[in-house]
Design a protein around this motif. Structure first.
Motif, PDB file in Angstrom:
ATOM      1  N   ASP A 198     -18.609 -54.747 -29.864  1.00 43.66           N
ATOM      2  CA  ASP A 198     -18.899 -53.558 -29.048  1.00 43.66           C
ATOM      3  C   ASP A 198     -17.551 -52.964 -28.638  1.00 43.66           C
ATOM      4  O   ASP A 198     -16.883 -53.494 -27.747  1.00 43.66           O
ATOM      5  N   CYS A 201     -17.155 -51.598 -24.573  1.00 45.28           N
ATOM      6  CA  CYS A 201     -17.979 -52.646 -23.956  1.00 45.28           C
ATOM      7  C   CYS A 201     -18.204 -52.472 -22.460  1.00 45.28           C
ATOM      8  O   CYS A 201     -19.083 -53.106 -21.894  1.00 45.28           O
ATOM      9  N   ALA A 207     -22.433 -57.276 -25.248  1.00 40.38           N
ATOM     10  CA  ALA A 207     -21.845 -58.485 -25.849  1.00 40.38           C
ATOM     11  C   ALA A 207     -22.404 -59.751 -25.202  1.00 40.38           C
ATOM     12  O   ALA A 207     -22.686 -60.745 -25.880  1.00 40.38           O
ATOM     13  N   GLY A 259     -15.863 -57.924 -27.431  1.00 40.12           N
ATOM     14  CA  GLY A 259     -16.067 -56.710 -26.636  1.00 40.12           C
ATOM     15  C   GLY A 259     -14.701 -56.119 -26.334  1.00 40.12           C
ATOM     16  O   GLY A 259     -13.796 -56.832 -25.899  1.00 40.12           O
ATOM     17  N   SER A 304     -23.172 -50.400 -29.770  1.00 41.69           N
ATOM     18  CA  SER A 304     -22.452 -49.851 -28.623  1.00 41.69           C
ATOM     19  C   SER A 304     -23.204 -48.739 -27.904  1.00 41.69           C
ATOM     20  O   SER A 304     -24.051 -48.059 -28.477  1.00 41.69           O
TER      21      SER A 304
END
Length: 378
Positions: A198, A201, A207, A259, A304
Motif C-alpha cells: 500500500d 498507507c 496493510a 506500507g 490502496s
C-alpha cells in the motif's frame, strides 16, 4: 446452546455480498442478503463467533421481532407480545434507540418511549416485579427501526462497532474504517505468500488488515463485546469461540507486506498501530514518495486508498500522483492493482481502463474501487 436465534450482520452499502460470504464461511446456512444487512439463523454460539470473525460487518444484532405498525397502539401491543425475558435479565439495563424512514410513526422519541414502556411491562409481569426494574445489570441496547411501516426490534450484541478492532492508537486525517479496509483486501485474489503493498498507507489500516487476513487472525480477538455479559449465552460458548480463534491463527505464516507514505508522522502511527494489533515487525513500513516505489518481485498486489483530491487546492497534486502510479505499474504487468477513489477521472489519469469496477461508500463519500488484474507469471 441449542437455542436458535436470528442474527443480523449490518453492512455498509456495497459490502453485503462480502459479509454474506463471510457468514457462510463460518458454516451458517439459510443466509439472506438484504440492503445494508445479512440475516441468518443459528444457535446462540453464533453470537460470539460472528462478533469475533466477521471482518467486514459493522455490527451483529439479535432480531427479537418484526411486524407492521401504523399506530402507537400497534407498536406497544406487538412489542409487548415479544419474548424479551428470553434475552434481558430482571436487572438488565436496556436503553432504546430508534430510527424511522418512510413510516407513519415518524416521531423517533415517541417510538423509543413506547417500546421502552412495552418491554418494561412485559418484563415486570414475567419476573413478578411490582414497582420498577433496577437496570443495574448487563447492558442490552435495544433498537426500534421503522421502514415503510415495518418495525424491526433488535438488541445489539457487539457494543462498539466491529470496525473498532482495538489496535488503532493513532490515525491520520481521513482514516479508512477497518471493516472497509478488510473488504478491499478480501475482494482481491491475494494469497499470503504473495507481495502486498500500500503506497499511500496513512495510518496503516489496509496493510494491518491484510496481515490479520494473511495469518487468519480473528479481527475481534483484541476487544470486548456487549454480549459477553448476557446470561442466555453460556460462558462455554465464549470460551470455545476464543479458543477457536487461537487455534485457527497461523502465526507462522510468513508475510511480505509493505506500507509506505510520504509523511513520516503517519509511518510512526502505522508502526504503533501494527504493534498494538500484535503484528510486531510483520509489516514493513517505509517513509517514501510514490515515485521511488519500484516493485522488485513479480505477481504482487497493490491495494490502496490514496488521497481523492476532494479539496480544490490538492487536486492537481493528486492527479499527478495517479499519473505517476499508472506509469510505474505499466512496467509491472504481473502486478494486480486495486485503488479506491472518488475521483471520476481516475482511469484516464492512470492511463488504462479498469478490468472491473465496484461502487462502494467510504463513509458518506461515493467511491469506485478500480481493479486491474495482473497477468501472472508462474
Amino acid at each position: 446452546m441449542d437455542q436458535q436465534v436470528t442474527l443480523i450482520a449490518t453492512a455498509a452499502m456495497g459490502l453485503e455480498a462480502i459479509v454474506s460470504k463471510e457468514v457462510k464461511e463460518l458454516g451458517y446456512e439459510n443466509v439472506q442478503v438484504e440492503n445494508g444487512r445479512v440475516v441468518f439463523t443459528a444457535d446462540v454460539s453464533a453470537i460470539p463467533r460472528a462478533n469475533l470473525w466477521l471482518r467486514t460487518a459493522d455490527r451483529v444484532k439479535l432480531l427479537v421481532g418484526k411486524f407492521k405498525a401504523v399506530t402507537f397502539d400497534d407498536l406497544f401491543e406487538k412489542t409487548k407480545a415479544l419474548p424479551w425475558e428470553n434475552f434481558i435479565t430482571e436487572d438488565g439495563e436496556f436503553p432504546v434507540v430508534g430510527k424511522s424512514v418512510k413510516s407513519k410513526l415518524y416521531s423517533v422519541p415517541d417510538c423509543q418511549s413506547i417500546v421502552k414502556k412495552a418491554i418494561v411491562e412485559r418484563l415486570k409481569k414475567k419476573y413478578g416485579v411490582a414497582s420498577w426494574l433496577k437496570e443495574t445489570g448487563a447492558f442490552y441496547r435495544v433498537e426500534i427501526a421503522l421502514h415503510k411501516d415495518e418495525a424491526l426490534l433488535t438488541i445489539d450484541t457487539s457494543g462498539s462497532g466491529l470496525h473498532k478492532r482495538g489496535y488503532r492508537v493513532g490515525q491520520g486525517e481521513a482514516p479508512l474504517k477497518e471493516t472497509l479496509a478488510a473488504a478491499l483486501v478480501q475482494v482481491t485474489n491475494w494469497h499470503p505468500d504473495e507481495p502486498f503493498v500500500d503506497p499511500f498507507c496513512g495510518s496503516g489500516t489496509i496493510a494491518i488488515e491484510a496481515a490479520l487476513i494473511g495469518q487468519n487472525i480473528a479481527p475481534g480477538f483484541n476487544r470486548e463485546f456487549a454480549s459477553e455479559d448476557w446470561s442466555f449465552i453460556p460462558q462455554k460458548a465464549w470460551d470455545e469461540a476464543f479458543q477457536e480463534a487461537e487455534d485457527c491463527a497461523n502465526y507462522d505464516q510468513p508475510l511480505n507486506i509493505t506500507g509506505s507514505d510520504i509523511d513520516p508522522d503517519l509511518i510512526d502511527i502505522a508502526k504503533n498501530n501494527a504493534m498494538e494489533a500484535g503484528l510486531g515487525d510483520l509489516v514493513t513500513w517505509k517513509q517514501m514518495q510514490l515515485r521511488d516505489f519500484k516493485p522488485k518481485q513479480e505477481n504482487g498486489y497493490l491495494v490502496s486508498n490514496p488521497p481523492y483530491g476532494e479539496r480544490m487546492g490538492e487536486r492537481p497534486e493528486v492527479e499527478e500522483m495517479y499519473r505517476d502510479l499508472g506509469v510505474i505499474m505499466r512496467d509491472h504487468p504481473s502486478w494486480s492493482v486495486y485503488v479506491l477513489t472518488s475521483h471520476e477521472g481516475f482511469e484516464k489519469l492512470y492511463g488504462k481502463e479498469a478490468t472491473k469496477k465496484r461502487k462502494l461508500f467510504n463513509g458518506f463519500i461515493k467511491t469506485d474501487y478500480y481493479q486491474y488484474f495482473g497477468k501472472k507469471i508462474r
